[in-house]
Write a protein that holds these residues in place. Structure first.
Motif, PDB file in Angstrom:
ATOM      1  N   LYS A 138      11.901   1.797 -17.610  1.00  0.00           N
ATOM      2  CA  LYS A 138      11.088   1.861 -18.813  1.00  0.00           C
ATOM      3  C   LYS A 138       9.604   1.676 -18.516  1.00  0.00           C
ATOM      4  CE  LYS A 138      11.500  -3.024 -20.108  1.00  0.00           C
ATOM      5  NZ  LYS A 138      11.912  -3.958 -21.189  1.00  0.00           N
ATOM      6  N   ASN A 139       9.275   1.124 -17.357  1.00  0.00           N
ATOM      7  CA  ASN A 139       7.867   0.884 -17.031  1.00  0.00           C
ATOM      8  C   ASN A 139       7.437   1.509 -15.703  1.00  0.00           C
ATOM      9  OD1 ASN A 139       9.437  -0.904 -15.508  1.00  0.00           O
ATOM     10  ND2 ASN A 139       7.760  -2.372 -15.329  1.00  0.00           N
ATOM     11  N   VAL A 140       8.276   2.359 -15.124  1.00  0.00           N
ATOM     12  CA  VAL A 140       7.954   2.974 -13.832  1.00  0.00           C
ATOM     13  C   VAL A 140       8.248   4.473 -13.896  1.00  0.00           C
ATOM     14  CG1 VAL A 140       8.440   3.039 -11.358  1.00  0.00           C
ATOM     15  CG2 VAL A 140       8.513   0.860 -12.596  1.00  0.00           C
ATOM     16  N   SER A 141       7.261   5.277 -13.547  1.00  0.00           N
ATOM     17  CA  SER A 141       7.460   6.722 -13.510  1.00  0.00           C
ATOM     18  C   SER A 141       6.700   7.323 -12.344  1.00  0.00           C
ATOM     19  CB  SER A 141       7.010   7.368 -14.824  1.00  0.00           C
ATOM     20  OG  SER A 141       5.634   7.152 -15.051  1.00  0.00           O
ATOM     21  N   VAL A 142       7.126   8.508 -11.924  1.00  0.00           N
ATOM     22  CA  VAL A 142       6.501   9.215 -10.810  1.00  0.00           C
ATOM     23  C   VAL A 142       6.244  10.659 -11.222  1.00  0.00           C
ATOM     24  CG1 VAL A 142       6.800  10.054  -8.450  1.00  0.00           C
ATOM     25  CG2 VAL A 142       7.556   7.755  -9.045  1.00  0.00           C
ATOM     26  N   ILE A 143       5.049  11.140 -10.923  1.00  0.00           N
ATOM     27  CA  ILE A 143       4.685  12.531 -11.181  1.00  0.00           C
ATOM     28  C   ILE A 143       4.550  13.270  -9.861  1.00  0.00           C
ATOM     29  CG2 ILE A 143       2.780  14.045 -11.894  1.00  0.00           C
ATOM     30  CD1 ILE A 143       2.289  12.270 -14.229  1.00  0.00           C
ATOM     31  N   LEU A 144       5.109  14.461  -9.803  1.00  0.00           N
ATOM     32  CA  LEU A 144       4.878  15.392  -8.699  1.00  0.00           C
ATOM     33  C   LEU A 144       4.159  16.600  -9.275  1.00  0.00           C
ATOM     34  CD1 LEU A 144       5.291  16.216  -5.733  1.00  0.00           C
ATOM     35  CD2 LEU A 144       7.452  17.284  -6.445  1.00  0.00           C
ATOM     36  N   GLY A 145       2.967  16.904  -8.751  1.00  0.00           N
ATOM     37  CA  GLY A 145       2.161  17.985  -9.315  1.00  0.00           C
ATOM     38  C   GLY A 145       1.485  18.826  -8.260  1.00  0.00           C
ATOM     39  N   TYR A 146       0.817  19.874  -8.733  1.00  0.00           N
ATOM     40  CA  TYR A 146       0.107  20.802  -7.849  1.00  0.00           C
ATOM     41  C   TYR A 146      -1.201  21.185  -8.519  1.00  0.00           C
ATOM     42  CZ  TYR A 146      -0.479  24.520  -4.369  1.00  0.00           C
ATOM     43  OH  TYR A 146      -0.935  25.308  -3.337  1.00  0.00           O
ATOM     44  N   ASP A 147      -2.297  21.147  -7.757  1.00  0.00           N
ATOM     45  CA  ASP A 147      -3.636  21.403  -8.277  1.00  0.00           C
ATOM     46  C   ASP A 147      -4.236  22.642  -7.611  1.00  0.00           C
ATOM     47  OD1 ASP A 147      -3.554  18.732  -9.565  1.00  0.00           O
ATOM     48  OD2 ASP A 147      -3.721  18.029  -7.485  1.00  0.00           O
ATOM     49  N   ILE A 148      -4.640  23.610  -8.437  1.00  0.00           N
ATOM     50  CA  ILE A 148      -5.263  24.846  -7.950  1.00  0.00           C
ATOM     51  C   ILE A 148      -6.724  24.824  -8.369  1.00  0.00           C
ATOM     52  CG2 ILE A 148      -5.224  27.364  -8.029  1.00  0.00           C
ATOM     53  CD1 ILE A 148      -2.265  27.127  -8.918  1.00  0.00           C
ATOM     54  N   TYR A 149      -7.636  24.724  -7.423  1.00  0.00           N
ATOM     55  CA  TYR A 149      -9.051  24.560  -7.736  1.00  0.00           C
ATOM     56  C   TYR A 149      -9.692  25.884  -8.130  1.00  0.00           C
ATOM     57  CZ  TYR A 149      -8.079  20.034  -5.839  1.00  0.00           C
ATOM     58  OH  TYR A 149      -7.522  18.804  -5.633  1.00  0.00           O
ATOM     59  N   ASN A 150     -10.577  25.808  -9.121  1.00  0.00           N
ATOM     60  CA  ASN A 150     -11.221  27.022  -9.631  1.00  0.00           C
ATOM     61  C   ASN A 150     -12.083  27.694  -8.583  1.00  0.00           C
ATOM     62  OD1 ASN A 150     -10.031  26.312 -12.046  1.00  0.00           O
ATOM     63  ND2 ASN A 150     -11.917  25.563 -12.988  1.00  0.00           N
ATOM     64  N   GLU A 151     -12.703  26.910  -7.727  1.00  0.00           N
ATOM     65  CA  GLU A 151     -13.586  27.450  -6.699  1.00  0.00           C
ATOM     66  C   GLU A 151     -13.304  26.738  -5.377  1.00  0.00           C
ATOM     67  OE1 GLU A 151     -15.648  29.177  -4.243  1.00  0.00           O
ATOM     68  OE2 GLU A 151     -15.787  30.030  -6.275  1.00  0.00           O
ATOM     69  N   LYS A 152     -12.819  27.478  -4.416  1.00  0.00           N
ATOM     70  CA  LYS A 152     -12.408  26.902  -3.137  1.00  0.00           C
ATOM     71  C   LYS A 152     -13.565  26.239  -2.403  1.00  0.00           C
ATOM     72  CE  LYS A 152     -10.051  28.187   1.159  1.00  0.00           C
ATOM     73  NZ  LYS A 152      -9.413  29.319   1.891  1.00  0.00           N
ATOM     74  N   LYS A 153     -14.786  26.795  -2.531  1.00  0.00           N
ATOM     75  CA  LYS A 153     -15.926  26.263  -1.787  1.00  0.00           C
ATOM     76  C   LYS A 153     -16.336  24.874  -2.270  1.00  0.00           C
ATOM     77  CE  LYS A 153     -17.976  30.673  -0.412  1.00  0.00           C
ATOM     78  NZ  LYS A 153     -19.184  31.555  -0.509  1.00  0.00           N
ATOM     79  N   THR A 154     -16.013  24.540  -3.487  1.00  0.00           N
ATOM     80  CA  THR A 154     -16.338  23.208  -4.005  1.00  0.00           C
ATOM     81  C   THR A 154     -15.112  22.315  -4.098  1.00  0.00           C
ATOM     82  OG1 THR A 154     -16.121  24.046  -6.272  1.00  0.00           O
ATOM     83  CG2 THR A 154     -18.344  24.016  -5.304  1.00  0.00           C
TER      84      THR A 154
END
Length: 262
Positions: free
Chosen positions: A231-247
């Motif tokens: 009830k008080n512990v959770s885990v997120i697995l995610g993936y992030d795609i950046y809008n601009e690779k150079k930054t």
């Protein structure tokens, strides 16, 4: 609804990792209650202490064959207002990414918000806040090291039966620090998200997709899933795609552990 509706809050970190690529070192992010990447309209309950431990690992090597070190983020968020219709939270994070920014690892954030239906019947949730308040001032346009992104934002969100919760907002930050691939200021952008607890499968499963505009290091499309182990512990697995690779650098896989006390 997001996990917070069943008392399993998601107060992780939305960060643009320390990728030492492009024009300037991309910044870490000390964030308020979030979806996968962007802030949410959720606010930590009064006197509830949340501890987040997040990692961001590059999915690919850089163009030159090197690999940017993972970013590790740990920090608390605490609810500070004893009201049902107006809530607030404050917190900070210590962030390490193996670069020069590690000399200034402390970042602060805060938020004030109202839940859905609290202002009037069918009213949306509303939140205003700020994050990435770093401790090192500077002008990244001149190559100076700086962590004071100083983002402020506003968000509204509404849960639609079957569809889930839809959120929209806007942010602005420090034009001296948030830069695009050409080295110009790119400190403004939209905030958009969808999230839903997948009750058809399990009340413990939550999905989300979110987007932060701009071509600065913070601009990204992210998606992920969370599982509540208690009830008080959770885990997120995610993936992030950046809008601009150079930054933003190469895309990242994120694992986010969230624990609430009591």
């Amino acid at each position: 609804m997001k996990k917070r509706s069943r008392i399993i809050h998601r107060f992780g970190v939305a960060l643009a990792a320390f990728a030492l690529c492009g024009l300037t070192a991309t910044q870490a992010s000390a964030t308020p209650s979030t979806q996968i990447w962007i802030p949410s309209t959720d606010v930590q309950a009064y006197k509830t202490f949340h501890l987040g431990f997040d990692t961001y690992i590059r999915a690919n090597s850089n163009d030159d064959g090197s690999r940017t070190a993972p970013v590790v983020v740990i920090g608390p968020t605490v609810g500070v207002l004893p009201f049902q219709k107006i809530q607030a939270e404050l917190g900070f994070d210590v962030i390490s990414g193996g670069g020069d920014l590690d000399k200034y690892p402390l970042y602060f954030h805060g938020k004030v918000g109202t839940p859905e239906d609290s202002l009037f019947k069918f009213s949306p949730a509303v939140a205003v806040g700020g994050y990435n308040f770093g401790t090192k001032s500077g002008d990244a346009r001149n190559g100076e090291l700086a962590t004071n992104q100083n983002l402020v934002y506003g968000l509204v969100a509404k849960t639609i039966p079957v569809v889930g919760r839809l959120s929209a907002g806007y942010f602005t930050g420090n034009k001296k620090v948030l830069l695009n691939e050409s080295g110009g200021s790119d400190e403004n952008g939209v905030l958009l998200s969808w999230d839903r607890t997948m009750t058809e499968i399990s009340d413990k499963l939550w999905l989300a997709v979110d987007y932060q505009g701009s071509d600065s290091a913070l601009g990204a499309l992210s998606f992920g899933a969370s599982w509540a182990f208690a009830k008080n512990v959770s885990v997120i697995l995610g993936y992030d795609i950046y809008n601009e690779k150079k930054t933003g650098g190469e895309n990242t896989v994120t694992l986010q552990l969230d624990i609430n006390f009591p």
